[in-house]
Design an enzyme around this catalytic site. Structure first.
Site, short mmCIF file in Angstrom:
data_model
loop_
_atom_site.label_atom_id
_atom_site.label_comp_id
_atom_site.label_asym_id
_atom_site.label_seq_id
_atom_site.Cartn_x
_atom_site.Cartn_y
_atom_site.Cartn_z
N ASP A 143 20.58 19.07 -11.21
CA ASP A 143 19.32 19.75 -10.89
C ASP A 143 19.47 20.39 -9.52
O ASP A 143 19.92 19.74 -8.57
CB ASP A 143 18.17 18.73 -10.84
CG ASP A 143 18.04 17.95 -12.13
OD1 ASP A 143 17.56 18.51 -13.12
OD2 ASP A 143 18.45 16.76 -12.14
N LYS A 194 15.80 23.61 -11.05
CA LYS A 194 14.60 22.78 -11.18
C LYS A 194 13.41 23.44 -10.50
O LYS A 194 13.51 23.90 -9.38
CB LYS A 194 14.92 21.40 -10.57
CG LYS A 194 13.83 20.38 -10.67
CD LYS A 194 13.40 20.11 -12.09
CE LYS A 194 14.32 19.21 -12.88
NZ LYS A 194 13.91 19.08 -14.29
N GLU A 219 20.93 22.91 -14.08
CA GLU A 219 19.50 23.19 -14.25
C GLU A 219 18.89 23.63 -12.92
O GLU A 219 18.98 22.91 -11.93
CB GLU A 219 18.75 21.95 -14.77
CG GLU A 219 17.27 22.24 -14.92
CD GLU A 219 16.43 21.04 -15.34
OE1 GLU A 219 17.00 20.01 -15.76
OE2 GLU A 219 15.20 21.14 -15.24
N HIS A 234 23.98 12.96 -17.86
CA HIS A 234 22.74 13.45 -17.27
C HIS A 234 22.62 13.07 -15.80
O HIS A 234 22.62 11.89 -15.47
CB HIS A 234 21.59 12.84 -18.07
CG HIS A 234 20.23 13.27 -17.64
ND1 HIS A 234 19.26 12.38 -17.26
CD2 HIS A 234 19.66 14.49 -17.56
CE1 HIS A 234 18.14 13.03 -16.98
NE2 HIS A 234 18.36 14.31 -17.15
N ARG A 235 22.55 14.05 -14.93
CA ARG A 235 22.56 13.84 -13.47
C ARG A 235 23.82 13.07 -13.07
O ARG A 235 23.79 12.24 -12.15
CB ARG A 235 21.30 13.11 -13.01
CG ARG A 235 20.00 13.72 -13.52
CD ARG A 235 18.76 12.96 -13.07
NE ARG A 235 17.60 13.32 -13.88
CZ ARG A 235 16.41 12.72 -13.82
NH1 ARG A 235 16.22 11.74 -12.96
NH2 ARG A 235 15.42 13.10 -14.60
N GLU A 263 25.44 17.15 -16.09
CA GLU A 263 24.21 17.93 -15.89
C GLU A 263 23.71 17.66 -14.49
O GLU A 263 23.93 16.57 -13.94
CB GLU A 263 23.17 17.47 -16.94
CG GLU A 263 21.90 18.30 -16.99
CD GLU A 263 20.73 17.74 -16.22
OE1 GLU A 263 19.65 18.34 -16.29
OE2 GLU A 263 20.89 16.72 -15.51
N ASP A 314 21.95 9.38 -19.74
CA ASP A 314 22.30 8.63 -18.52
C ASP A 314 23.42 7.64 -18.80
O ASP A 314 24.08 7.16 -17.87
CB ASP A 314 21.09 7.81 -18.03
CG ASP A 314 19.86 8.66 -17.75
OD1 ASP A 314 20.00 9.87 -17.51
OD2 ASP A 314 18.75 8.08 -17.76
N HIS A 342 16.76 15.92 -8.14
CA HIS A 342 15.86 16.13 -9.29
C HIS A 342 14.40 16.34 -8.91
O HIS A 342 13.77 17.32 -9.30
CB HIS A 342 15.96 14.95 -10.26
CG HIS A 342 15.03 15.08 -11.42
ND1 HIS A 342 13.73 14.60 -11.39
CD2 HIS A 342 15.18 15.67 -12.63
CE1 HIS A 342 13.13 14.88 -12.55
NE2 HIS A 342 14.00 15.53 -13.31
O1 G3P Z 1 19.04 18.34 -19.17
C1 G3P Z 1 17.83 17.93 -19.64
C2 G3P Z 1 17.00 17.15 -18.69
O2 G3P Z 1 17.64 17.01 -17.48
C3 G3P Z 1 15.67 17.74 -18.46
O3 G3P Z 1 14.79 16.85 -17.84
O4 G3P Z 1 13.55 15.99 -15.92
O5 G3P Z 1 15.77 15.05 -16.45
O6 G3P Z 1 15.58 17.32 -15.49
P1 G3P Z 1 14.93 16.28 -16.37
CA CA Z 2 17.79 18.03 -15.36
#
Ligand code: G3P
Ligand code: CA
Length: 299
Positions: A79, A162, A160, A50-51, A77, A289, A92
């Protein structure tokens, strides 16, 4: 372009119905480091950094991508947002305050919104020190820089868009950059790219502009509404707190926009107990994460 960490879960994550033989999984030190290359999970859910490996490196930076790669995780992943002059950048929050030194560098520019700064200005910011002094040189990458690094590492991207409501036309802009950077060719479309979003309208727009791209909807639509989502998306990606075994089964009994079983990737799971529970619920992927913690829990 090459893939150092081919996993059997790639096509599953993409929502493409296919099966193939697993490459042997390397074993390595479990500590998150740039030296212990191990493959992501085998028969359990896909593990998505994640990120980037954001539990151990500043989120959404090239360092976080590289660390995920060196820990053996091929899915990352990110943003994507847009600057004042139309550049796409990977960050993000819709302000730069939390993850950069923008308040010190531009004290009179509150509230430091991404869309109020040029790409050139953002490129000068320190996007690492907030996380730790060793990351001082990290920058907010442009989407082009990010795609180049992910590609060079042989990794795969859960992208994603955003806050699309802040950036009219960002779906088209993002697809243009993806195409120019070679990410809309057959091999990327089939195996290395998913575009997700919290806005159903934005996911629909991506699907309309490029019907061949695998898409995901972020959220937990009511079960009764799932068939309408399946018309334009391949994944329903809910917060872990909202997931039940019944919900996963309700999603997975449908076919998504590309004719394969609709998939579930849940977020953001950073502890072993929740990872095990999600795995027992039958999710297809876990966004985390701390990919090493999730991998160890579900393997
Ligand atoms: O990939 C799911 C997650 O990233 C969504 O929430 O706020 O971390 O972008 P957020
Ligand atoms: Ca995200």
């Amino acid at each position: 372009m090459f893939s150092r960490h081919a996993t059997a879960t790639t096509l599953t994550l993409l929502g493409i119905g296919a099966s193939f033989t697993l490459a042997p999984l390397a074993q390595a030190d479990q500590a998150p480091s740039r030296t212990g290359a191990v493959a992501a999970s085998g028969s359990g859910p896909s593990v998505i950094a994640h990120r980037g490996a954001s539990g151990y490196a500043p989120e959404n930076t090239l360092a976080a991508v590289d660390l995920a790669d060196d820990m053996g995780f091929d899915w990352v992943e990110n943003d994507v947002q847009r600057t004042r002059d139309g550049q796409l950048v990977v960050v993000h929050d819709d302000t730069l305050a939390r993850t950069t030194d923008v308040e010190q560098r531009f004290p009179d520019r509150a509230p430091w919104r991404v869309r109020d700064f040029t790409g050139a200005e953002i490129a000068t910011l320190d996007a690492g020190s907030w996380f730790g002094q060793k990351w001082t040189h990290a920058r907010v990458p442009t989407l082009r820089q990010y795609l180049d690094r992910v590609d060079r590492n042989g990794q795969k991207l859960l992208l994603e868009i955003k806050r699309p409501e802040l950036y009219p036309g960002i779906e088209k802009d993002t697809l243009r950059v993806l195409r120019q950077e070679g990410w809309l060719d057959r091999s990327h479309i089939r195996g290395r790219l998913v575009m997700q979003n919290f806005s159903a309208d934005s996911v629909k727009t991506v699907h309309r502009l490029r019907p061949d791209v695998i898409t995901g909807f972020l959220g937990t639509p009511p079960v009764a509404d799932l068939p309408s989502y399946a018309a334009f998306t391949d994944q329903i990606n809910p917060a872990a707190s909202s997931v039940t075994a019944d919900y996963v089964a309700s999603v997975q009994r449908l076919k998504g926009a590309h004719g394969a079983r609709l998939k579930v990737n849940t977020w953001t799971v950073n502890d072993a107990a929740t990872a095990v529970r999600m795995s027992e619920f039958g999710v297809d992927g876990i966004i985390t994460d701390r990919p090493d913690v999730v991998r160890d829990a579900v393997d």
